[in-house]
Design a protein around this motif. Structure first.
Motif, PDB file in Angstrom:
ATOM      1  N   LEU A 263       0.950   4.994   0.160  1.00  0.00           N
ATOM      2  CA  LEU A 263       0.096   6.096   0.592  1.00  0.00           C
ATOM      3  C   LEU A 263       0.720   7.422   0.165  1.00  0.00           C
ATOM      4  O   LEU A 263       1.857   7.717   0.518  1.00  0.00           O
TER       5      LEU A 263
ATOM      6  N   MET B 191       0.870  -1.169   0.000  1.00  0.00           N
ATOM      7  CA  MET B 191       0.000   0.000   0.000  1.00  0.00           C
ATOM      8  C   MET B 191       0.913   1.226   0.000  1.00  0.00           C
ATOM      9  O   MET B 191       1.652   1.455   0.950  1.00  0.00           O
TER      10      MET B 191
ATOM     11  N   ALA C  53      -3.375   9.003   1.296  1.00  0.00           N
ATOM     12  CA  ALA C  53      -3.048   8.763   2.709  1.00  0.00           C
ATOM     13  C   ALA C  53      -4.246   8.991   3.630  1.00  0.00           C
ATOM     14  O   ALA C  53      -4.359   8.337   4.668  1.00  0.00           O
TER      15      ALA C  53
ATOM     16  N   ALA D 295      -7.231   3.123   3.307  1.00  0.00           N
ATOM     17  CA  ALA D 295      -5.936   2.873   3.948  1.00  0.00           C
ATOM     18  C   ALA D 295      -6.140   2.297   5.345  1.00  0.00           C
ATOM     19  O   ALA D 295      -5.489   1.315   5.731  1.00  0.00           O
TER      20      ALA D 295
ATOM     21  N   GLN E  80      -7.423  -1.339   5.071  1.00  0.00           N
ATOM     22  CA  GLN E  80      -6.335  -2.276   4.745  1.00  0.00           C
ATOM     23  C   GLN E  80      -5.549  -2.646   6.012  1.00  0.00           C
ATOM     24  O   GLN E  80      -5.253  -3.813   6.253  1.00  0.00           O
TER      25      GLN E  80
END
Length: 187
Positions: A74, A72, A128, A133, A136
């Protein structure tokens, strides 16, 4: 190893060529975290202040799945183009097959040679401040904290594949209700 006609290595380890095999069950591999660390290092070489986390099944010890190392990436507000450019500069490809993520919430795909084996990579480029996010992280952390939940998740994945699913997008859709239920339970 890359085949004939490939564009060759990017950053010594990352390759442009990516093959997307049929969804299949792969056991956990203790090398997944090291592969993630190496890729994070390559990305930070292009964008030193990048915030990148290992997510998905390969971030959870003992969690079998497709065997794709998911990261991921961000990005702060206004930096989506810079994040995409950093990944593209390393040789990552757009994930552009039918049903793929749009360029406003892209996924870049690639492979990394590690211990003489090719590891597939998906880098999810996410704002972000996006609720995704947090989702996850929460899902990954819930799995890391609960081996019984990992067993349930692996059973769901096996059931999806046993139903004859071979397309990666359909595989992901088959797991979605489980993921949503876990996220609902941990609020």
């Amino acid at each position: 190893m890359p085949g004939a006609g490939d564009n060759g290595p990017i950053g010594r380890y990352l390759y442009i060529r990516y093959e997307d095999p049929a969804a299949a069950f792969r056991t956990d591999d203790a090398r997944f975290p090291e592969v993630a660390r190496r890729v994070i290092g390559l990305i930070r070489g292009r964008m030193p202040d990048a915030q990148i986390e290992h997510v998905g099944s390969t971030a959870v010890p003992g969690c079998a799945g497709k065997g794709v190392v998911d990261l991921m990436f961000l990005y702060p507000a206004g930096s989506l183009a810079a994040a995409r450019d950093a990944l593209d500069g390393l040789g990552f490809q757009r994930h552009d097959r039918p049903g793929a993520f749009p360029e406003e919430r892209p996924v870049r795909i690639g492979t990394l040679e590690h211990d003489e084996e090719t590891f597939r990579l998906h880098v999810h480029v996410i704002a972000a401040d996006s609720p995704e996010a947090d989702e996850q992280r929460r899902f990954r952390d819930a799995l890391c904290a609960d081996p019984a939940l990992v067993e349930e998740y692996v059973a769901r994945k096996r059931a999806v594949l046993a139903a004859g699913v071979t397309d990666g997008n359909d595989y992901n859709l088959g797991k979605e209700s489980f993921i949503r239920a876990v996220l609902g339970d941990i609020g």
